[in-house]
Write an enzyme that holds these catalytic residues in place. Structure first.
Site, PDB file in Angstrom:
ATOM      1  N   SER A  26      49.154 110.643  91.022  1.00 15.80           N
ATOM      2  CA  SER A  26      49.850 111.920  90.969  1.00 15.80           C
ATOM      3  C   SER A  26      50.543 112.136  92.324  1.00 15.80           C
ATOM      4  O   SER A  26      49.921 111.940  93.369  1.00 15.80           O
ATOM      5  CB  SER A  26      48.846 113.046  90.706  1.00 15.80           C
ATOM      6  OG  SER A  26      49.489 114.290  90.692  1.00 15.80           O
ATOM      7  N   GLY A  27      51.804 112.471  92.294  1.00 17.99           N
ATOM      8  CA  GLY A  27      52.547 112.699  93.532  1.00 17.99           C
ATOM      9  C   GLY A  27      53.174 111.460  94.130  1.00 17.99           C
ATOM     10  O   GLY A  27      53.829 111.530  95.172  1.00 17.99           O
ATOM     11  N   LYS A  30      56.649 109.140  90.390  1.00 13.59           N
ATOM     12  CA  LYS A  30      56.987 108.608  89.063  1.00 13.59           C
ATOM     13  C   LYS A  30      58.059 109.442  88.367  1.00 13.59           C
ATOM     14  O   LYS A  30      59.052 108.905  87.875  1.00 13.59           O
ATOM     15  CB  LYS A  30      55.739 108.537  88.165  1.00 13.59           C
ATOM     16  CG  LYS A  30      54.654 107.618  88.655  1.00 13.59           C
ATOM     17  CD  LYS A  30      53.420 107.641  87.786  1.00 13.59           C
ATOM     18  CE  LYS A  30      52.757 108.984  87.649  1.00 13.59           C
ATOM     19  NZ  LYS A  30      52.277 109.579  88.893  1.00 13.59           N
ATOM     20  N   SER A  98      48.339 106.732  83.994  1.00 12.16           N
ATOM     21  CA  SER A  98      47.722 105.581  83.316  1.00 12.16           C
ATOM     22  C   SER A  98      46.862 104.762  84.285  1.00 12.16           C
ATOM     23  O   SER A  98      47.234 103.660  84.649  1.00 12.16           O
ATOM     24  CB  SER A  98      48.761 104.716  82.609  1.00 12.16           C
ATOM     25  OG  SER A  98      49.933 104.526  83.341  1.00 12.16           O
TER      26      SER A  98
END
Length: 188
Positions: A26-27, A30, A98
């Site tokens: 996260s961060g 993406k 993922s």
């Protein structure tokens, strides 16, 4: 509308589809890379769909939690949609943490036309970028099983592309992916 649908169908009939799977913490960047890549591909009239992990969780996989089993099921469902779209000539951009290598490999095997992009940034950088405040809440114990904090992230061993978002500009990351797609014969 009808002429655009016809154009889309004609392009997708001639175009080989591919799933471009962006994975990372996260961060890591993406979604940012996905948006920029989608814009470039749309400018060239590629049939395209974007599956963002947060949006998918709100709609397609609502009700799944964050246990390993639920995370794996989330990825399987995203992979199922990707497989359908890819085999019909669509470029599918997936932006999803993922975290588990085995399920990413399972999905790759089912889809076939699959390009894995490891969006790599150190945890400290991701925490600094924490626009949603999720890392802060995870560190405070308000969020359990948060990837990178108290749940593992297994980086890809052999991604087709690695984007080091702490060291390179957005355009550089996008161009690396476009170059790989061209190299693999997906771009016309």
């Amino acid at each position: 509308m009808k002429s655009q649908l016809k154009k889309y169908k004609e392009i997708s009939m001639k175009q080989r589809g591919v799933t471009i799977w962006l994975t990372g913490l996260s961060g890591a960047g993406k979604s940012t890379i996905t948006e920029a890549l989608a814009q470039k591909l749309r400018e060239q009239d590629y049939p395209l769909e974007v599956l963002d992990g947060d949006v998918v969780r709100t709609n397609l996989t609502k009700g799944l939690g964050f246990s390993k089993e639920d995370r794996d099921e989330n990825i399987r469902r995203i992979g199922f949609v990707c497989n359908l779209l890819t085999r019909h000539g669509v470029f599918v951009l997936v932006s999803a943490i993922s975290p588990y290598r085995e399920i990413r490999e399972e999905v790759r095997g089912k889809i076939g036309d699959f390009v894995e992009v490891f969006v790599n940034a150190p945890l400290a950088v991701c925490e600094q970028r924490d626009v949603k405040g999720l890392y802060k809440r995870a560190r405070a114990g308000e969020i359990k099983s948060f990837t990178g904090i108290d749940d593992p992230y297994e980086p890809p061993l052999n991604p087709e592309v690695e984007c080091r978002t702490d060291l390179e500009e957005l355009d550089e990351s996008v161009n690396k992916i476009l170059h790989k797609l061209d190299q693999l014969g997906y771009l016309r």
